[in-house]
Design a protein around this motif. Structure first.
Motif, mmCIF file in Angstrom:
data_model
loop_
_atom_site.group_PDB
_atom_site.id
_atom_site.type_symbol
_atom_site.label_atom_id
_atom_site.label_comp_id
_atom_site.label_asym_id
_atom_site.label_seq_id
_atom_site.Cartn_x
_atom_site.Cartn_y
_atom_site.Cartn_z
ATOM 1 N N PRO A 56 0.726 -1.273 0.045
ATOM 2 C CA PRO A 56 0.133 0.049 -0.075
ATOM 3 C C PRO A 56 0.857 1.270 -0.024
ATOM 4 N N HIS A 57 0.418 2.292 -0.961
ATOM 5 C CA HIS A 57 1.133 3.642 -0.853
ATOM 6 C C HIS A 57 0.670 4.637 -0.388
ATOM 7 N N TYR A 81 -3.206 8.229 3.685
ATOM 8 C CA TYR A 81 -4.461 8.661 3.573
ATOM 9 C C TYR A 81 -5.488 8.075 4.277
ATOM 10 N N TYR A 82 -5.431 6.582 4.164
ATOM 11 C CA TYR A 82 -6.503 5.819 4.609
ATOM 12 C C TYR A 82 -6.562 5.712 6.128
ATOM 13 N N GLN A 83 -5.367 5.884 6.947
ATOM 14 C CA GLN A 83 -5.364 5.751 8.384
ATOM 15 C C GLN A 83 -5.241 7.202 8.944
ATOM 16 N N GLN A 84 -5.619 8.282 8.327
ATOM 17 C CA GLN A 84 -5.456 9.573 8.877
ATOM 18 C C GLN A 84 -6.558 10.003 10.060
ATOM 19 N N ASN A 85 -6.165 10.746 10.821
ATOM 20 C CA ASN A 85 -7.148 11.011 11.659
ATOM 21 C C ASN A 85 -7.900 12.370 11.361
ATOM 22 N N LEU A 86 -9.180 12.201 11.058
ATOM 23 C CA LEU A 86 -9.986 13.161 10.392
ATOM 24 C C LEU A 86 -10.219 14.473 11.607
ATOM 25 N N SER A 87 -10.039 14.097 12.888
ATOM 26 C CA SER A 87 -10.188 15.282 13.634
ATOM 27 C C SER A 87 -9.034 15.903 13.852
ATOM 28 N N ASP A 88 -8.024 15.660 13.228
ATOM 29 C CA ASP A 88 -6.653 16.724 13.254
ATOM 30 C C ASP A 88 -7.042 17.995 12.932
ATOM 31 N N ASP A 89 -6.379 18.877 13.493
ATOM 32 C CA ASP A 89 -6.732 20.416 13.254
ATOM 33 C C ASP A 89 -6.083 20.927 11.638
ATOM 34 N N GLU A 90 -4.986 19.953 11.260
ATOM 35 C CA GLU A 90 -4.618 20.364 9.994
ATOM 36 C C GLU A 90 -5.423 19.886 9.135
ATOM 37 N N GLY A 91 -6.593 19.014 9.020
ATOM 38 C CA GLY A 91 -7.419 18.756 8.179
ATOM 39 C C GLY A 91 -6.981 17.717 7.552
#
Length: 408
Positions: free
Chosen positions: A190-191, A195-205
C-alpha cells in the motif's frame, strides 16, 4: 517492542519442534513471532518466519490427499443424475480468509481439524451464483440458458426476499491439492496508508492521497498456482418438482458448467479476485482420468456383484473354481488351469458335482475328447499320444469324480 497479551499456550508446546504441526498451528498458536520474555511480539522477526509458516510436511500432503479421496468416494456413491464433480487447476495464486485477525495483519482460512487451506462451500456457492446472475443478464447475451427463475430454484431466493428457502443445490467445501511443498508468500505494498489511516479530527484537516507516501510492504499467504481443486455439487431432485425442465436430460449440469466456466474466467474464487487472484481453469485431462477410473471401479463392482449372485448357491469348492477361472485367465494360460486343477485335487478328497462340471467343460474346450479317451493317439504310421502326460494324468484323476460314474 509492542506489549501483547500472553498466549494461552504451554511453554513445552510453544518451544517444541513443530515438525508435526499443521500449517494452521504454525500460523496461529505456534507462530514464531513471540519472545520468551512474557510472550512479547518481536517486530524484527516477522519477516523471518515465513519459511517456517508456509512449508508443507509429508503428513500435511497425505492428510489433504486423504480428505480429497474421501470426498470423491462419497460423491461416487451418489446417483449420477444427482451430483456433479468438476476438476479445476488454479492459474493464479489463491487467497482465502485474509480478513481474519492475525498478528501479521492478514489472516488465512484453515479447515479444522486438518489445519490445511480450504475454500468453504458457501464461498463456492456465492461465486457460482454471481456468475449465473451475470450470465442471465443482458451484458452476456443470455445464451447460456440461465434465467432468474433457474437461479432462484437452484440457489434459493435472494437475501432480500421475504420467503427465504433453500435452493436445490448443495456445494461441498473444497480442499486444494497444493502444488509443490508449501504455501506461497505474496506481498502487497500500500502506498496511501497516510490517507486511509489519517485522523480526520486533526486540526490540520484531511490530507489527499499522493505518490510521495511511504510504501508499507505486507506479506500474506496464498495457495500457489497449479494447485488442483475438486468441486462437488449435489442437487435435491425433490426441490425441482416445480421446474422439471431443469432435471430433464440433466440440464442443471449444463447450466452449472457454464456458470463455473464464467466464474473461472471472470469472477475468481477466494480473496483479492479484483486483482487477478483465484483464477482457475477446467482440468480436462484430470476429469477424463478420474472418469475413466470411476467407470473401471463401477465395472469391477458390477462384475463382483454379478459373480456373487452367480455363485451364491454353489458349494465352496465350486466357488473356488469359479474364482480361479475369473482371476487366473484360463483361456489365455492353460498352465494356470492345470495348476489350479492340481491344487484342487491335492486338497479335496471329494469334489462336488458343480465343481466337476466346471472343470470338465474347461477340459473339453481346451482338449476335446480327453476325459473319455485320455490315452488317445494320433493316426498314421507312427501314432503318438494325442495329449501330454500332465494333461492325461489330471484328466484321469478328474474322471474319477464323474457324477455319472459315482451313480453307477
Amino acid at each position: 517492542m509492542i506489549k501483547m497479551p500472553r498466549a494461552a499456550v504451554p511453554d513445552y508446546l510453544a518451544n517444541a519442534d513443530d515438525g508435526h504441526a499443521t500449517p494452521e498451528l504454525r500460523f496461529g498458536l505456534l507462530l514464531p513471532i513471540w519472545s520468551n520474555q512474557g510472550w512479547e511480539k518481536v517486530e524484527d522477526s516477522a519477516s523471518k518466519i515465513w519459511d517456517k509458516v508456509n512449508r508443507l510436511s509429508l503428513g500435511d500432503k497425505e492428510r489433504g490427499a486423504a480428505f480429497i479421496k474421501r470426498q470423491r468416494g462419497m460423491a461416487s456413491r451418489l446417483r449420477a443424475d444427482s451430483s456433479l464433480s468438476i476438476e479445476a487447476k488454479s492459474v493464479a495464486p489463491f487467497a482465502t480468509g485474509l480478513g481474519n485477525e492475525h498478528p501479521l495483519e492478514n489472516g488465512f482460512s484453515f479447515l479444522n481439524p486438518y489445519g490445511l487451506p480450504y475454500l468453504p462451500g458457501s464461498g463456492v456457492k456465492g461465486v457460482v451464483r454471481r456468475a449465473a446472475e451475470e450470465l442471465a443478464g443482458d451484458d452476456w447475451g443470455g445464451e447460456s440458458g440461465w434465467t432468474e427463475d433457474a437461479i432462484k430454484i437452484l440457489f434459493g431466493p435472494p437475501a432480500n426476499d421475504d420467503h427465504l428457502a433453500r435452493g436445490a443445490l448443495s456445494f461441498w467445501d473444497v480442499m486444494p491439492q497444493i502444488s509443490g511443498n508449501g504455501l506461497m508468500v505474496e506481498i502487497m505494498t500500500p502506498h496511501y496508508s497516510h490517507y486511509y489511516q489519517q485522523n480526520l479530527s486533526d486540526d490540520e484537516g484531511p490530507t489527499s492521497p499522493h505518490d510521495s507516501g511511504q510504501p508499507n510492504p505486507i506479506s500474506f499467504l496464498t495457495v500457489p498456482p497449479g494447485s488442483e481443486f475438486t468441486f462437488h455439487i449435489v442437487y435435491d431432485r425433490k426441490r425441482l418438482k416445480d421446474a422439471p425442465d431443469l432435471g430433464a436430460n440433466e440440464r442443471w449440469k449444463d447450466l452449472l458448467m457454464a456458470a463455473f466456466e464464467h466464474a473461472f474466467d471472470w469472477c475468481g474464487f477466494g480473496a483479492k479476485t479484483s486483482v487477478g487472484y483465484g483464477q482457475m481453469k477446467f482440468d480436462v485431462e484430470r476429469m477424463k482420468k478420474i472418469q475413466k477410473e470411476e467407470e473401471a471401479r463401477k465395472t469391477k463392482e458390477a462384475q463382483a456383484e454379478a459373480f456373487a449372485k452367480k455363485t451364491k448357491d454353489l458349494p465352496d469348492d465350486a466357488k473356488w473354481v469359479e474364482e480361479q477361472r475369473a482371476n487366473r485367465g484360463w483361456e489365455k494360460d492353460r498352465g494356470n488351469f492345470l495348476s489350479d486343477v492340481e491344487a484342487l485335487l491335492d486338497r479335496e478328497q471329494e469334489i462336488s458335482c458343480e465343481a466337476y462340471k466346471i472343470l470338465a467343460d474347461e477340459f473339453e474346450k481346451m482338449w476335446p475328447g480327453i476325459l473319455e479317451h485320455p490315452d488317445a493317439t494320433t493316426q498314421g504310421k507312427r501314432p503318438k499320444p494325442k495329449f501330454k502326460p500332465r494333461q492325461q494324468n489330471l484328466a484321469k484323476q478328474l474322471k474319477t469324480f464323474d457324477p455319472a460314474d459315482r451313480e453307477n
